[in-house]
Design an enzyme around this catalytic site. Structure first.
Site, PDB file in Angstrom:
ATOM      1  N   ASP A 104     -12.646 -28.835  28.345  1.00 24.48           N
ATOM      2  CA  ASP A 104     -13.336 -29.682  27.375  1.00 24.48           C
ATOM      3  C   ASP A 104     -12.970 -29.273  25.963  1.00 24.48           C
ATOM      4  O   ASP A 104     -12.625 -28.111  25.699  1.00 24.48           O
ATOM      5  CB  ASP A 104     -14.850 -29.583  27.557  1.00 24.48           C
TER       6      ASP A 104
ATOM      7  N   HIS B 296      -7.144 -32.134  29.366  1.00 22.49           N
ATOM      8  CA  HIS B 296      -8.519 -32.616  29.195  1.00 22.49           C
ATOM      9  C   HIS B 296      -9.218 -32.870  30.525  1.00 22.49           C
ATOM     10  O   HIS B 296     -10.435 -33.065  30.561  1.00 22.49           O
ATOM     11  CB  HIS B 296      -8.533 -33.898  28.340  1.00 22.49           C
TER      12      HIS B 296
END
Length: 432
Positions: free
Chosen positions: A408, A404
């Protein structure tokens, strides 16, 4: 008689140490020149070490699981030659390959050989061959017939520790595995392979975490500590893809039989140009993300020693038949322990599948420093609605885990949707 110190040579990967995963000799045994004496594991592969001289083993540099520094003594052999007659030539060769060995850090001192001395006088340099090596407890020598049994170094080491003759164990395949050893231990050495009593508990077994298993443990722990994982799962209708695969196999001729994996790899590579953040490696110490133009696809492969990840180089340039051949070649090399170090490193994206074990969904751990890993799950047949009709369909869940910090959630979901379109309309896989 002359004593020769065999120092661990530089294996050529820029490493500082290697782990002992198996000894093929014991103290007091005779070795011949070029005879395998130990299996040493680096971060990438297991390397078989061969004796440069003939003679009797006097000392060994530790037990299975111990780390040995490059250039330090691995084995001391008492040769048949006069002092210096054999060892001088070989020592010069070893020293040429390992400059600076004399200044190696001595265990437990925190200093170099030149810094370690005694009393208050001048420090005394200690040569590696003068250092006492650890002498493992003497065990039973290999039994007759053991060398004819096909087994990995880890299985052989475990059997030796347990004092079990490999030749007395029945294997379920052409290669003896840990499961065969477990069955032998469970059902009794004297009673053969009889079903155990329903209420009989197996004895506790302490298994030392060494070799590939220790590497896996360290890498997985580092990956989970450093990477904030997130997962995304989508259901894909692979009915048309499976039908096309069957047609291709019916007309393959002498080419290898296609599984689902080569077709999935084609889809993965075709979708990557629009989502370059997926095919990337993140150097978090330097703060640099490298988005790779070529797809060097890691292929998680289960072996006797644990999970290995051989790499399909430039997967985007290969057709399905070439991918099928390379998958088979790399999987066999990994399982037989013959994969080269360069075949086990440099991946930019990894795919992992449990194969026949399937599973509804997986959340695989990212192969650091990559930023994504893809996990196809098992194919199931279920009824689905197509308009007002109910039809039979073959469905598969596709999982992806992403870093992450780099990827995204929107990008990961969009990439999987692109894969879904390609896999559900398989003609697009071959359309320019």
């Amino acid at each position: 008689m002359a004593r020769f110190t065999f120092r661990l040579p530089d294996i050529g990967e820029g490493i500082s140490e290697a782990e002992i995963v198996a000894w093929h000799v014991r103290v007091g045994e005779r070795v011949e020149e070029d005879m395998p004496v130990a299996d040493m594991m680096t971060d990438k592969a297991t390397v078989e070490m061969e004796s440069p001289v003939s003679g009797v083993v006097v000392e060994l540099a530790g037990e299975v699981g111990d780390q040995v520094a490059i250039g330090s003594a691995l084995m001391i052999v008492e040769t048949d030659a006069e002092e210096g007659a054999v060892s001088e030539e070989v020592e010069e060769q070893i020293e040429a390959e390992n400059p600076g060995v004399e200044e190696a850090i001595l265990p437990g001192t925190g200093g170099t050989a030149d810094e370690v001395g005694g009393g208050g006088g001048e420090p005394q340099a200690v040569r590696p061959e003068e250092r006492p090596l650890h002498q493992p407890s003497a065990g039973p020598p290999p039994r007759a017939g053991e060398d004819k049994v096909l087994a990995s170094p880890a299985v052989r080491a475990r059997a030796r520790d347990l004092g079990i003759d490999l030749a007395s164990i029945r294997a379920e395949s052409d290669r003896l595995r840990h499961s065969d050893l477990d069955a032998y231990l469970r059902y009794g050495q004297a009673q053969g392979y009889h079903a155990p009593h329903a209420n009989r508990a197996r004895p506790d077994e302490a298994v030392k975490v060494i070799g590939m298993r220790r590497r896996i443990a360290e890498n997985m722990a580092a990956s989970k500590r450093a990477i904030p994982h997130f997962a995304y799962v989508e259901e894909i209708d692979v009915t048309a893809l499976e039908a096309m695969r069957a047609d291709l196999n019916d007309n393959r001729g002498a080419r290898p039989k296609l599984t689902m994996l080569p077709l999935m790899i084609v889809a993965i590579c075709r979708a990557i140009p629009d989502f370059p953040m997926i095919n990337a490696r993140y150097d978090d110490e330097a703060g640099v993300v490298t988005r790779h133009g070529s797809v060097h696809l890691g292929m998680a492969t289960q072996t006797d020693a644990g999970l290995m990840v051989p790499v399909i180089r430039d997967a985007q340039d290969r057709n399905v038949w070439q991918l099928a051949s390379e998958i088979g070649r790399l999987a066999e090399a990994a399982r037989s322990g013959k994969a080269k170090s360069e075949e086990l490193s440099g991946s930019t994206l990894t795919i992992t599948s449990l194969g026949p074990l399937g599973g509804i969904a997986t959340t695989p751990v990212i192969n650091r420093p990559e930023v994504a890993i893809i996990g196809p799950n098992k194919i199931v047949e279920r009824p689905i609605f197509q308009g007002d009709e109910i039809v039979r369909a073959k469905l598969m869940n596709l999982s992806i885990s992403c870093d992450h910090r780099v990827v995204d959630g929107w990008d990961a979901a969009s990439y999987v949707q692109a894969l879904k379109k390609l896999l559900e309309t398989p003609v697009l896989l071959f359309a320019d």
